[in-house]
Design a protein around this motif. Sequence first.
Motif, PDB file in Angstrom:
ATOM      1  N   LEU A  73       0.882  -1.084   0.014  1.00 57.54           N
ATOM      2  CA  LEU A  73      -0.036   0.040  -0.093  1.00 57.54           C
ATOM      3  C   LEU A  73       0.880   1.140  -0.033  1.00 57.54           C
ATOM      4  CD1 LEU A  73      -2.830   1.088   0.334  1.00 57.54           C
ATOM      5  CD2 LEU A  73      -2.720   1.056   2.710  1.00 57.54           C
ATOM      6  N   ARG A  74       0.492   2.110  -0.806  1.00 56.11           N
ATOM      7  CA  ARG A  74       1.303   3.273  -0.880  1.00 56.11           C
ATOM      8  C   ARG A  74       0.474   4.637  -0.613  1.00 56.11           C
ATOM      9  NH1 ARG A  74       3.779   1.885  -6.961  1.00 56.11           N
ATOM     10  NH2 ARG A  74       4.627  -0.322  -6.222  1.00 56.11           N
ATOM     11  N   ASP A  75       1.227   5.840  -0.340  1.00 56.74           N
ATOM     12  CA  ASP A  75       0.869   6.899   0.024  1.00 56.74           C
ATOM     13  C   ASP A  75      -0.177   7.556  -1.149  1.00 56.74           C
ATOM     14  OD1 ASP A  75       2.825   7.657  -1.343  1.00 56.74           O
ATOM     15  OD2 ASP A  75       3.507   9.332   0.172  1.00 56.74           O
ATOM     16  N   THR A  76       0.017   7.246  -2.224  1.00 58.88           N
ATOM     17  CA  THR A  76      -0.651   7.784  -3.399  1.00 58.88           C
ATOM     18  C   THR A  76      -1.761   6.844  -3.587  1.00 58.88           C
ATOM     19  OG1 THR A  76       0.701   6.666  -4.853  1.00 58.88           O
ATOM     20  CG2 THR A  76       1.410   8.932  -4.467  1.00 58.88           C
ATOM     21  N   ASP A  77      -2.207   5.914  -3.067  1.00 56.35           N
ATOM     22  CA  ASP A  77      -3.302   4.796  -3.348  1.00 56.35           C
ATOM     23  C   ASP A  77      -4.367   5.222  -2.724  1.00 56.35           C
ATOM     24  OD1 ASP A  77      -1.452   3.211  -4.845  1.00 56.35           O
ATOM     25  OD2 ASP A  77      -1.118   1.944  -2.967  1.00 56.35           O
ATOM     26  N   ARG A  78      -5.627   4.670  -3.045  1.00 62.10           N
ATOM     27  CA  ARG A  78      -6.795   4.535  -2.475  1.00 62.10           C
ATOM     28  C   ARG A  78      -7.091   3.015  -2.253  1.00 62.10           C
ATOM     29  NH1 ARG A  78      -9.927   8.587  -6.875  1.00 62.10           N
ATOM     30  NH2 ARG A  78      -8.984  10.157  -6.256  1.00 62.10           N
ATOM     31  N   LEU A  79      -8.165   3.065  -1.300  1.00 59.17           N
ATOM     32  CA  LEU A  79      -8.479   1.568  -0.893  1.00 59.17           C
ATOM     33  C   LEU A  79     -10.078   1.429  -0.911  1.00 59.17           C
ATOM     34  CD1 LEU A  79      -7.697  -1.077   0.662  1.00 59.17           C
ATOM     35  CD2 LEU A  79      -8.258   0.074   2.647  1.00 59.17           C
ATOM     36  N   GLU A  80     -10.614   0.570  -1.771  1.00 55.51           N
ATOM     37  CA  GLU A  80     -11.844   0.333  -1.640  1.00 55.51           C
ATOM     38  C   GLU A  80     -12.049  -0.984  -0.552  1.00 55.51           C
ATOM     39  OE1 GLU A  80     -12.580  -0.860  -5.560  1.00 55.51           O
ATOM     40  OE2 GLU A  80     -12.827   1.515  -6.439  1.00 55.51           O
ATOM     41  N   VAL A  81     -12.862  -0.808   0.424  1.00 60.73           N
ATOM     42  CA  VAL A  81     -13.350  -1.618   1.495  1.00 60.73           C
ATOM     43  C   VAL A  81     -14.625  -1.859   1.721  1.00 60.73           C
ATOM     44  CG1 VAL A  81     -12.402  -0.485   3.367  1.00 60.73           C
ATOM     45  CG2 VAL A  81     -12.466  -2.863   3.365  1.00 60.73           C
ATOM     46  N   ASP A  82     -15.362  -2.728   2.124  1.00 66.09           N
ATOM     47  CA  ASP A  82     -16.646  -2.618   2.673  1.00 66.09           C
ATOM     48  C   ASP A  82     -17.847  -1.707   2.072  1.00 66.09           C
ATOM     49  OD1 ASP A  82     -16.170  -4.622   4.089  1.00 66.09           O
ATOM     50  OD2 ASP A  82     -15.711  -3.458   5.983  1.00 66.09           O
ATOM     51  N   GLY A  83     -17.402  -1.326   0.727  1.00 71.54           N
ATOM     52  CA  GLY A  83     -18.391  -0.506   0.081  1.00 71.54           C
ATOM     53  C   GLY A  83     -18.118   0.952  -0.073  1.00 71.54           C
ATOM     54  N   LEU A  84     -16.895   1.370   0.692  1.00 71.78           N
ATOM     55  CA  LEU A  84     -15.995   2.811   0.857  1.00 71.78           C
ATOM     56  C   LEU A  84     -14.800   2.923   0.195  1.00 71.78           C
ATOM     57  CD1 LEU A  84     -16.067   2.654   4.886  1.00 71.78           C
ATOM     58  CD2 LEU A  84     -17.808   3.625   3.242  1.00 71.78           C
ATOM     59  N   VAL A  85     -14.952   4.098  -0.550  1.00 66.35           N
ATOM     60  CA  VAL A  85     -13.616   4.589  -1.280  1.00 66.35           C
ATOM     61  C   VAL A  85     -12.898   5.360  -0.156  1.00 66.35           C
ATOM     62  CG1 VAL A  85     -12.642   5.604  -3.224  1.00 66.35           C
ATOM     63  CG2 VAL A  85     -14.668   4.121  -3.370  1.00 66.35           C
ATOM     64  N   LEU A  86     -11.491   4.872   0.138  1.00 65.44           N
ATOM     65  CA  LEU A  86     -10.782   5.586   1.117  1.00 65.44           C
ATOM     66  C   LEU A  86      -9.507   6.021   0.501  1.00 65.44           C
ATOM     67  CD1 LEU A  86     -11.425   3.060   4.253  1.00 65.44           C
ATOM     68  CD2 LEU A  86     -12.733   5.392   3.411  1.00 65.44           C
ATOM     69  N   GLU A  87      -9.055   7.359   0.909  1.00 60.05           N
ATOM     70  CA  GLU A  87      -7.611   7.793   0.301  1.00 60.05           C
ATOM     71  C   GLU A  87      -6.592   7.910   1.527  1.00 60.05           C
ATOM     72  OE1 GLU A  87      -7.819  11.894  -1.075  1.00 60.05           O
ATOM     73  OE2 GLU A  87      -9.711  11.413  -2.020  1.00 60.05           O
ATOM     74  N   VAL A  88      -5.381   7.350   1.145  1.00 56.05           N
ATOM     75  CA  VAL A  88      -4.314   7.141   2.150  1.00 56.05           C
ATOM     76  C   VAL A  88      -3.914   8.255   2.368  1.00 56.05           C
ATOM     77  CG1 VAL A  88      -2.215   6.411   2.484  1.00 56.05           C
ATOM     78  CG2 VAL A  88      -3.642   5.013   1.412  1.00 56.05           C
ATOM     79  N   THR A  89      -3.891   9.037   3.651  1.00 56.64           N
ATOM     80  CA  THR A  89      -3.293  10.204   4.102  1.00 56.64           C
ATOM     81  C   THR A  89      -2.244  10.106   4.825  1.00 56.64           C
ATOM     82  OG1 THR A  89      -4.509  10.221   6.148  1.00 56.64           O
ATOM     83  CG2 THR A  89      -5.574  11.083   4.376  1.00 56.64           C
ATOM     84  N   GLY A  90      -1.152  10.616   4.183  1.00 54.50           N
ATOM     85  CA  GLY A  90       0.426  10.648   4.794  1.00 54.50           C
ATOM     86  C   GLY A  90       1.119   9.256   4.261  1.00 54.50           C
ATOM     87  N   LYS A  91       2.317   8.996   4.844  1.00 58.56           N
ATOM     88  CA  LYS A  91       2.798   7.680   4.681  1.00 58.56           C
ATOM     89  C   LYS A  91       2.591   6.561   5.412  1.00 58.56           C
ATOM     90  CE  LYS A  91       6.354   9.880   2.559  1.00 58.56           C
ATOM     91  NZ  LYS A  91       6.303   9.823   1.359  1.00 58.56           N
ATOM     92  N   VAL A  92       2.822   5.485   4.743  1.00 54.59           N
ATOM     93  CA  VAL A  92       2.307   4.092   5.144  1.00 54.59           C
ATOM     94  C   VAL A  92       3.165   3.576   6.169  1.00 54.59           C
ATOM     95  CG1 VAL A  92       1.728   1.728   4.673  1.00 54.59           C
ATOM     96  CG2 VAL A  92       0.903   3.582   2.978  1.00 54.59           C
ATOM     97  N   GLY A  93       2.990   3.081   7.596  1.00 51.46           N
ATOM     98  CA  GLY A  93       3.908   2.925   8.358  1.00 51.46           C
ATOM     99  C   GLY A  93       4.338   1.415   8.091  1.00 51.46           C
ATOM    100  N   ARG A  94       5.632   1.126   8.007  1.00 52.88           N
ATOM    101  CA  ARG A  94       5.870  -0.202   7.779  1.00 52.88           C
ATOM    102  C   ARG A  94       6.749  -0.950   9.059  1.00 52.88           C
ATOM    103  NH1 ARG A  94       4.037  -1.518   3.026  1.00 52.88           N
ATOM    104  NH2 ARG A  94       3.842   0.300   1.445  1.00 52.88           N
ATOM    105  N   TRP A  95       6.248  -1.837   9.793  1.00 51.01           N
ATOM    106  CA  TRP A  95       6.859  -2.413  11.077  1.00 51.01           C
ATOM    107  C   TRP A  95       7.644  -3.734  10.738  1.00 51.01           C
ATOM    108  CZ3 TRP A  95       6.920   1.823  13.963  1.00 51.01           C
ATOM    109  CH2 TRP A  95       5.810   2.633  13.519  1.00 51.01           C
ATOM    110  N   PRO A  96       8.670  -3.612  10.232  1.00 47.79           N
ATOM    111  CA  PRO A  96       9.425  -5.043  10.055  1.00 47.79           C
ATOM    112  C   PRO A  96      10.167  -5.035  11.453  1.00 47.79           C
ATOM    113  CG  PRO A  96      10.674  -3.364   9.151  1.00 47.79           C
ATOM    114  CD  PRO A  96       9.396  -2.513   9.503  1.00 47.79           C
ATOM    115  N   THR A  97      10.403  -6.664  11.797  1.00 45.60           N
ATOM    116  CA  THR A  97      10.930  -6.859  13.052  1.00 45.60           C
ATOM    117  C   THR A  97      11.821  -8.103  12.734  1.00 45.60           C
ATOM    118  OG1 THR A  97       9.399  -8.528  13.998  1.00 45.60           O
ATOM    119  CG2 THR A  97       8.982  -6.028  14.310  1.00 45.60           C
ATOM    120  N   PRO A  98      12.976  -8.036  13.580  1.00 50.82           N
ATOM    121  CA  PRO A  98      13.848  -9.313  13.331  1.00 50.82           C
ATOM    122  C   PRO A  98      13.128 -10.617  13.627  1.00 50.82           C
ATOM    123  CG  PRO A  98      14.720  -7.746  14.781  1.00 50.82           C
ATOM    124  CD  PRO A  98      13.385  -7.281  14.589  1.00 50.82           C
TER     125      PRO A  98
END
Length: 112
Positions: A73-98
Amino acid sequence: MSLYEQTGVIVRPTSSKDRYGTERDQWGAAAERIPIEQINVQPAGGSSEDNADRHVVVTGWLLISAPGTMPDLRDTDRLEVDGLVLEVTGKVGRWPTPVGMRHIEAQLKEVS
């Protein structure tokens, strides 16, 4: 029952140049559509305002992916879920761990 049973579609714009050479995002049929699974999308605040023309309601949403997943998922994307169209606002947090318990988190908004 898991918290991450929602599915949706990432809508990613393609880009093209207009007749003046300016890059423009292309939505609609030109946009790329990517399925996304194992997510949880919940309301996360919002606001409303009235102006002379109409009443605007902005609803905030929070997306969290299941542990062990890293959807693209990128900060320029939109997401369609449960009949809604949502815009990504800001950066997507990525949480990798060892230990591999990675996931993403993203703030979204719906404007109606």
